[in-house]
Scaffold this active site. Sequence first.
Site, short mmCIF file in Angstrom:
data_model
loop_
_atom_site.label_atom_id
_atom_site.label_comp_id
_atom_site.label_asym_id
_atom_site.label_seq_id
_atom_site.Cartn_x
_atom_site.Cartn_y
_atom_site.Cartn_z
N LYS A 140 3.11 6.62 5.26
CA LYS A 140 2.21 5.57 4.76
C LYS A 140 2.73 4.18 5.10
CE LYS A 140 -1.46 4.28 2.59
NZ LYS A 140 -1.47 3.09 3.48
N LYS A 174 -0.18 3.68 -2.67
CA LYS A 174 -1.21 4.72 -2.56
C LYS A 174 -0.60 6.12 -2.42
CE LYS A 174 -4.77 1.69 -0.65
NZ LYS A 174 -4.05 0.45 -0.33
N SER A 223 -6.05 3.48 4.21
CA SER A 223 -5.43 2.67 3.16
C SER A 223 -6.48 1.82 2.44
CB SER A 223 -4.33 1.77 3.73
OG SER A 223 -3.52 1.26 2.71
N SER A 241 0.80 -1.24 0.00
CA SER A 241 0.00 0.00 0.00
C SER A 241 0.82 1.28 0.00
CB SER A 241 -0.95 0.01 1.20
OG SER A 241 -2.02 -0.89 0.99
#
Length: 525
Positions: free
Chosen positions: A244, A84, A141, A81
Amino acid sequence: MADKAQVWSARTPGLIPAISFLFRRMVRRPLQLIAVMVAFLLLLGHSTQVQAAPYAAMVMDGRTGEVLHSRNANTRLHPASLTKMMTLYITFEAIRNGELSLDTKVQISRNAAAEPPSKLGLRSGQKIAVRYLIRAAAIKSANDAATALGEAVSGSEAAFARRMTRTAKALGMTKTTFKNAHGLTQKGHLSTAHDMTILGRHMLYDYPEYYNLFSRRTADAKVRQVANTNRRLLGSYKGADGIKTGYTNAAGFNLVASAKRGDERIIATVFGGKSSASRNAKVAELLDLGFRRAPTHAKLRRPSRPSYQGNKGIQVASSEPHDGRAGKTIRVNGAVLKSLRPKSRPESTVVVAIADETPEQDDDALKASIDAAITEATLETAQATNEDLNDAQIIAAVASVSSALPTVSRVQPYRGGLRPIARPANIETAAVAPEPVVVTRLSSSGGRYWGINVGRYTNRFKAEKVLLKTALTEMSTLSGTLRKVVKSPRGFDATFQGLSQDRAELACRRLAARNLTCRTIGPRS
């Protein structure tokens, strides 16, 4: 050996009979035994996969881009992720360049709604504003939100993935290739710790107005309140403010983190953590290493933001829901490769327009003939609704219209060498009446004579600091205004001047929503 077994049996009375009883019972029920064995093997395989994820790390001085630590940083691995971050980066780019806005309503496709967890729980056909999709992708997420953003920007997830890869190359992420907007494992969807650290730094400096998203513990995502997947590090490490997390079986536990202490800014990236707790501990260790190695004072060298290209070479699909397939791209091969220099006109040539010797037509007849030609060409084109028009067909359609139009006039050279008639010397000029003077009064509501006051402070430095922070927080309404500290007997007022009444009131409403002090200042009479 027997003695050891007896001692162990004595220390655990009743354990051996219990195991024997369970085994005999399982043998009588083979289906249960098989199910238990399969579950055990799956659990073992899951554990092995997580542990087998390769480890990579990088630590960078966020101010200068200097690498302070690196290990396997150029090894291509699964980003999970962390992907993203690029999805959000391009979304911010699209908003800045007017492709969409935070309030744009996105209709969720079947493709986005079908994404596996982690997800927001969006339904096919549902409409939701871009701002909520951004929050869900950045903080929770959410895979469905990330896919919806990609489709909103580029028309399909495949087209968006191509834009992601192109943007990555422009940022200097030379070993990164994206295949989707969310980061779930897919063949060829790979990046490196080095590349993701670069992306984290660009996110910080290229779009500072959105960076605060990554430090929020929770956020309203319209469908529900969502919690930050990075909240444990944010709550435990001093100065941490992003960025993140990521996890899949193939990737392990990944994280791009950033922390600021004083004037120092450190970015650390980890790929292949064995668990979220061990990953966070490793990131904290790397951040500490970065703060030890980074100089206390360093000149800020912002990264260069790549030039905007948008959906270059991509045909953006309509806003109607779709199944995620890319739209057809139409390319025109009619580019002019060289511009020819025009030839000079002979000096003695005088050009005049001479009408053709053709029968005169009235306006109605001319209009009727043009309409008939266009209608005929349109009907011929409409017969090929499911076919692509190539260059030859386009030229033929244009020619059919052009040939049907009547010739009105043409230009021919005249070489008679005519001279212009001399201007008479006795021309009388009429007296020109002076134009009336119109006096207007400036409007105090529509003009830029208003301002806002964002607080009173004990010294000028504090007031200027608040002005700068407020300007960065509310760039959309305060851009182009004058920041001014006004000294008064009771302190230093931090003000923005040069606003209209509407903009001043809007700015105060938006700042009040952020729990910031603000009051409007009207024009002086």
